[in-house]
Structure formats: structure tokens, C-alpha cells
Enzyme design. Structure first.
Site, PDB file in Angstrom:
ATOM      1  N   ARG A 157       0.873  -1.149   0.072  1.00  0.00           N
ATOM      2  CA  ARG A 157      -0.038   0.026  -0.045  1.00  0.00           C
ATOM      3  C   ARG A 157       0.923   1.312   0.089  1.00  0.00           C
ATOM      4  O   ARG A 157       2.078   1.111   0.584  1.00  0.00           O
ATOM      5  CB  ARG A 157      -0.714   0.051   1.222  1.00  0.00           C
ATOM      6  N   GLU A 160      -2.838   8.054  -4.555  1.00  0.00           N
ATOM      7  CA  GLU A 160      -3.253   7.511  -5.613  1.00  0.00           C
ATOM      8  C   GLU A 160      -4.809   8.002  -5.967  1.00  0.00           C
ATOM      9  O   GLU A 160      -5.288   8.426  -5.037  1.00  0.00           O
ATOM     10  CB  GLU A 160      -3.346   5.972  -5.614  1.00  0.00           C
ATOM     11  N   HIS A 170      -0.141   0.501  -9.866  1.00  0.00           N
ATOM     12  CA  HIS A 170      -0.972  -0.441  -8.956  1.00  0.00           C
ATOM     13  C   HIS A 170      -1.605  -1.462  -9.791  1.00  0.00           C
ATOM     14  O   HIS A 170      -2.802  -1.635  -9.863  1.00  0.00           O
ATOM     15  CB  HIS A 170      -2.007   0.536  -8.278  1.00  0.00           C
TER      16      HIS A 170
END
Ligand code: NAD
Length: 317
Positions: free
Chosen positions: A245, A274, A292
Site C-alpha cells: 500500500r 493515488e 497499481h
């Protein structure tokens, strides 16, 4: 029963649901119109990935219809899970579906990083014809993975899958996980042969000090596990990979260590902020980057879709 797959669903998952009599709508409804859409169309199952947020207000507004919230993937930080369950709604994710895909992405970055492919791929189209020899020289100090030590922080599903691939490369594996005493990692080969390794997690300090690469696979959002102090404890010229993460590895501390030459390179699939990561992170010349895509393989998407379909059919079919 109606299913709204707001962030999409694999064809196999859709087919499975339709075969079981569910109506599947893959329209992408904007966040602010979601409550109305669910109520007007009497949607019983809302499927999301990370883009759609399912907060208390949406849950409260759709209680008459919504029975099931499915999250394709692992983290459920975009859903008020406890609140939904309190209100009698089933909330289900697919934690195992993307394990192999994330682990393979770690090695895509790692293999590329150690041969400077992230840089070569940018410079070859621009200078490959005029500065071939200079570029060749720039990338002359690549390293092999065999014999190197990988430190895996978080030895759960993905961490253990990373270990399997690492053993296949002939690497040494070290792990940190306060909740795992010992894990048996089984490597299955195409012809049915098996090899098992036992990994006993060690202290963070030991693993940081002895690893050539650190890869982070802890669960849970918001925790910074690798900051300036931890980077300081790492070997010089080591590399870091973060596919967990954004922020689990402190971006500022990482950039500082790369700029100062403490670390040689880093790979990031996840970012603070993000979908608009900091430009200085994106512009670092020492980073191998991806947007991602850990779970973004056809195989993982397929498994996510069919796993969710199985859960929905079991609960509501
Ligand atoms: P998991 O729950 O199976 O494993 C996580 C492990 O971390 C557990 O064994 C837990 O004991 C350990 N852990 C927790 N706190 C720790 C700490 N402080 N120090 C060391 N270990 C600690 O989860 P998983 O399926 O392996 O997923 C790991 C991570 O991967 C999650 O953060 C998830 O969000 C991320 N992920 C990313 C992508 C992507 O697209 N990049 C896709 C899937 C999952």
C-alpha cells in the site's frame, strides 16, 4: 436479483452469475449517483474494486435494497465494512485471488531493476542509435538474483508466494512477521515434484541488516513500516519493493536514500495519494514504477470474478 459490478467483473464471473439467474449490470455509475441508481434499479449486490467508495451514507441510503457488497481484491479500506455488517449486509472480498499475480510482479520489478531495465527502456528509444556504447557501459554493473537475500516484510499469502519464487531463483529468504512463528513454503513443479522449505521469521533489525532486497507485504492501510530509521538499518546499495500500500514505505525517506546513494533502486506499484502520486516520486531516476497493477492479470481477474460469483450464489442464489 440484480448485481451492479460498478468497477467491472470478469466475463467468467458474469457468466457464472447469469447462469445462476442473476442479472448483471456492468454500467459504471458515478459515485454521487450510486445511491439513486441502486434504489431505482433495485440492485441487491454491489461489486466494487478500489475505485468505488461504500461509506455509511451510501449504506444508509440503500438499506432497502442492498444485501451484499463484494470487493474484488484484498483491501477493504474503501468500504465501511463493520457498519455494513451491523446493518445486516454481507461484505466479502477475494483475498487469495491475486496472490500469485502480485508475487510475480515483485519479480518483474526485481529482475528488471537489477539490470536497470526501467532506465534502459526509457533511454534506448531516445539514444539507442547515437549512444549505444555509453548506454551499454551505464548498465554494466547489473547483478544476478541467485545467491542474494530477499527480506520479506509480512509473511502472509503474498509474502509466502514471493518466497516460493525467490527459492526458485536460488535466493536466500528472510522474513519478518510478528504473527507467524514458522511457515512451510511448498514449491510445486510442472511435473508433480515438490520441494518444501521452512521459513522462521526473524526480527526486523536482522532482516533489514542482511537483505539485498526488501519487499513489503503487510496488510492494513496507513501504516508506515519502512521509514528513515529502517532504511538506515539496511545494507548499502540495497533495493526496496513496495507492492503493498502507498506509504508503507515512506516516500520522502525513500527518495532521500536513493538520492544520497544509500539505496541503489526501488520499485513502487503503490503510492501515497493515488491516483495522483507525487511528481518527484514519479521522476526519480532510480525507480521502477507501475500504476497499481499487482492484481491486473487475466488470471487474477478471472479468479476474482468467479470467487465473488461463488460467494454471491452461495449467499443469495
Ligand atoms: P495477508 O493478510 O495474507 O498477509 C499479511 C501479513 O502481514 C500477515 O501475515 C500479517 O501477520 C503480517 N503483518 C501485519 N503487520 C505486520 C507488521 N507490522 N510487520 C510484519 N508483518 C506484519 O495479506 P496478503 O494477501 O499477503 O496481502 C498483503 C498486501 O498486499 C496487502 O497490503 C494488500 O493491500 C496488498 N495487495 C496489493 C495488490 C496490488 O495490486 N499491488 C494486490 C493485492 C494485495
Amino acid at each position: 436479483m440484480k448485481v451492479l459490478a460498478n468497477d467491472g467483473i470478469s466475463a467468467s464471473g458474469k457468466e457464472k452469475l447469469e447462469a445462476a439467474g442473476f442479472e448483471v449490470d456492468t454500467t459504471k455509475v458515478a459515485q454521487e449517483q450510486l445511491a439513486n441508481h441502486i434504489n431505482e434499479n433495485k440492485v441487491n449486490v454491489l461489486l466494487v474494486r478500489s475505485a468505488t467508495k461504500v461509506r455509511k451514507d451510501l449504506i444508509d441510503a440503500t438499506l432497502d435494497n442492498l444485501k451484499f457488497i463484494g470487493r474484488g481484491g484484498v483491501g477493504m479500506d474503501n468500504i465501511d465494512v463493520d457498519y455494513a455488517r451491523e446493518k445486516g449486509i454481507t461484505v466479502q472480498n477475494t483475498p487469495a485471488a491475486s496472490t500469485r499475480s502480485v508475487a510475480e510482479l515483485v519479480f518483474a520489478h526485481l529482475s528488471g531493476m537489477t539490470r536497470y531495465l526501467f532506465d534502459a527502456n526509457q533511454k534506448m528509444p531516445l539514444e539507442g542509435d547515437s549512444k549505444f556504447k555509453e548506454l551499454k557501459k551505464n548498465y554494466a554493473a547489473g547483478t544476478e538474483l541467485k545467491g542474494k537475500t530477499i527480506g520479506i516484510i509480512g509473511f502472509g499469502r503474498i509474502g509466502q508466494e514471493v518466497a516460493k519464487i525467490a527459492f526458485g531463483y536460488g535466493m536466500q529468504v528472510k522474513a519478518v512477521d510478528p504473527y507467524v512463528e514458522e511457515a512451510q513454503v511448498d514449491l510445486d513443479f510442472f511435473d508433480g515434484q515438490k520441494v518444501s522449505f521452512t521459513v522462521k521469521p526473524e526480527s526486523m533489525e536482522t532482516v533489514l541488516a542482511h537483505s539485498d532486497f526488501i519487499t513489503v507485504h503487510i496488510a492494513g492501510a496507513g501504516k508506515t513500516l519502512i521509514g528513515a530509521k529502517e532504511i538506515g538499518q539496511m545494507k548499502d546499495n540495497a533495493g526496496i519493493i513496495n507492492t503493498a500500500r502507498g506509504g508503507v514505505v515512506d516516500e520522502e525517506a525513500l527518495l532521500d536514500a536513493l538520492d544520497k546513494g544509500k539505496l541503489r533502486y526501488a520499485a513502487l506499484d503503490v503510492f501515497v495519494n493515488e491516483p495522483t502520486p507525487a511528481m518527484k516520486v514519479l521522476m526519480s531516476p532510480y525507480t521502477s514504477l507501475s500504476p497499481h497493477i499487482g492484481a491486473a492479470t487475466l488470471e487474477a481477474q478471472d479468479r476474482i470474478g468467479t470467487e465473488l460469483a461463488d460467494h454471491i450464489i452461495e449467499k443469495l442464489g
